[in-house]
Scaffold this motif. Structure first.
Motif, PDB file in Angstrom:
ATOM      1  N   VAL A 120      -2.387   2.531  -0.344  1.00 17.56           N
ATOM      2  CA  VAL A 120      -2.971   2.639  -1.812  1.00 17.56           C
ATOM      3  C   VAL A 120      -2.561   3.703  -2.471  1.00 17.56           C
ATOM      4  N   ALA A 121      -1.926   3.445  -3.821  1.00 18.07           N
ATOM      5  CA  ALA A 121      -1.167   4.350  -4.693  1.00 18.07           C
ATOM      6  C   ALA A 121      -2.537   5.066  -5.409  1.00 18.07           C
ATOM      7  N   THR A 122      -2.618   6.520  -5.467  1.00 19.85           N
ATOM      8  CA  THR A 122      -3.345   7.160  -6.363  1.00 19.85           C
ATOM      9  C   THR A 122      -3.041   7.665  -7.735  1.00 19.85           C
ATOM     10  N   SER A 123      -1.617   7.447  -7.736  1.00 14.19           N
ATOM     11  CA  SER A 123      -1.190   7.956  -9.013  1.00 14.19           C
ATOM     12  C   SER A 123       0.043   6.812  -9.412  1.00 14.19           C
ATOM     13  N   ALA A 124       0.449   7.082 -10.551  1.00 16.04           N
ATOM     14  CA  ALA A 124       1.568   6.172 -11.020  1.00 16.04           C
ATOM     15  C   ALA A 124       2.847   6.350 -10.558  1.00 16.04           C
ATOM     16  N   GLU A 125       3.031   7.581 -10.200  1.00 15.80           N
ATOM     17  CA  GLU A 125       4.128   8.257  -9.355  1.00 15.80           C
ATOM     18  C   GLU A 125       4.376   7.524  -8.205  1.00 15.80           C
ATOM     19  N   GLU A 126       3.103   7.588  -7.458  1.00 17.28           N
ATOM     20  CA  GLU A 126       3.057   7.068  -5.937  1.00 17.28           C
ATOM     21  C   GLU A 126       3.125   5.519  -6.020  1.00 17.28           C
ATOM     22  N   LEU A 127       2.793   4.760  -7.319  1.00 19.44           N
ATOM     23  CA  LEU A 127       2.595   3.552  -7.315  1.00 19.44           C
ATOM     24  C   LEU A 127       4.313   2.977  -7.518  1.00 19.44           C
TER      25      LEU A 127
ATOM     26  N   SER B 201      -0.407   5.972 -18.064  1.00 15.71           N
ATOM     27  CA  SER B 201       0.547   5.803 -17.267  1.00 15.71           C
ATOM     28  C   SER B 201       0.753   4.579 -16.500  1.00 15.71           C
ATOM     29  N   VAL B 202       1.912   4.035 -16.749  1.00 18.86           N
ATOM     30  CA  VAL B 202       2.199   2.337 -16.473  1.00 18.86           C
ATOM     31  C   VAL B 202       3.342   2.422 -15.496  1.00 18.86           C
ATOM     32  N   ALA B 203       3.393   1.651 -14.325  1.00 19.98           N
ATOM     33  CA  ALA B 203       4.486   1.397 -13.508  1.00 19.98           C
ATOM     34  C   ALA B 203       5.307   0.149 -14.098  1.00 19.98           C
ATOM     35  N   VAL B 204       6.572   0.152 -14.026  1.00 22.29           N
ATOM     36  CA  VAL B 204       7.318  -0.770 -14.605  1.00 22.29           C
ATOM     37  C   VAL B 204       8.574  -1.158 -13.650  1.00 22.29           C
ATOM     38  N   ILE B 205       8.588  -2.495 -13.293  1.00 25.16           N
ATOM     39  CA  ILE B 205       9.329  -2.867 -12.299  1.00 25.16           C
ATOM     40  C   ILE B 205      10.312  -3.849 -12.816  1.00 25.16           C
ATOM     41  N   GLU B 206      11.667  -3.730 -12.727  1.00 26.66           N
ATOM     42  CA  GLU B 206      12.587  -4.854 -13.196  1.00 26.66           C
ATOM     43  C   GLU B 206      13.335  -5.256 -12.312  1.00 26.66           C
ATOM     44  N   VAL B 207      13.266  -6.418 -12.118  1.00 25.81           N
ATOM     45  CA  VAL B 207      14.264  -7.226 -11.183  1.00 25.81           C
ATOM     46  C   VAL B 207      15.024  -8.321 -11.745  1.00 25.81           C
ATOM     47  N   VAL B 208      16.407  -8.027 -11.471  1.00 24.41           N
ATOM     48  CA  VAL B 208      17.475  -8.745 -11.936  1.00 24.41           C
ATOM     49  C   VAL B 208      17.658 -10.028 -11.211  1.00 24.41           C
ATOM     50  N   PRO B 209      18.047 -11.307 -11.626  1.00 19.73           N
ATOM     51  CA  PRO B 209      18.244 -12.271 -10.938  1.00 19.73           C
ATOM     52  C   PRO B 209      19.356 -12.286 -10.160  1.00 19.73           C
ATOM     53  N   SER B 210      19.178 -12.955  -8.793  1.00 19.14           N
ATOM     54  CA  SER B 210      20.391 -12.523  -7.948  1.00 19.14           C
ATOM     55  C   SER B 210      21.813 -13.205  -8.235  1.00 19.14           C
ATOM     56  N   PRO B 211      22.771 -12.400  -8.110  1.00 13.21           N
ATOM     57  CA  PRO B 211      24.029 -12.984  -8.297  1.00 13.21           C
ATOM     58  C   PRO B 211      24.515 -14.235  -7.604  1.00 13.21           C
ATOM     59  N   SER B 212      23.863 -14.095  -6.416  1.00  9.54           N
ATOM     60  CA  SER B 212      24.220 -15.174  -5.264  1.00  9.54           C
ATOM     61  C   SER B 212      23.158 -15.805  -4.664  1.00  9.54           C
ATOM     62  N   PRO B 213      22.565 -16.911  -5.502  1.00 12.92           N
ATOM     63  CA  PRO B 213      21.408 -17.709  -4.978  1.00 12.92           C
ATOM     64  C   PRO B 213      21.856 -18.551  -3.925  1.00 12.92           C
TER      65      PRO B 213
END
Length: 87
Positions: free
Chosen positions: A4-11, A42-54
């Protein structure tokens, strides 16, 4: 992810570690994780790029999205779809 993350940095660190769990997601995802300050919060941002080889496999299975639902792709159906020639 059992911690369990307690801060944005840990998340951000926990979410970024998903990329290193290469045994479950193949090919490995191309993603970035960062902390962003929005309105003083503070907000965690995750960017996931579509796979080049599905297709992408999770725990050895190929999942597909059909409209609002998701389902496992069957090997027979997979081999007949031009976009998934190597299921």
């Amino acid at each position: 992810m059992s911690e369990v993350a307690t801060s944005a940095e840990e998340l951000v660190k926990l979410l970024a570690d998903l990329e290193t769990d290469r045994g479950k997601i193949l090919p490995p995802p191309i993603m970035s994780a960062r902390k962003l300050d929005v309105g003083g919060e503070s907000v965690a941002v995750i960017e996931v790029v579509p796979s080049p080889s599905p297709p992408v496999r999770y725990n050895g299975q190929v999942w597909i999205r059909v409209g609002p639902r998701r389902a496992l792709a069957w090997t027979l159906a997979c081999s007949s779809v031009n976009t998934f020639p190597t299921c």
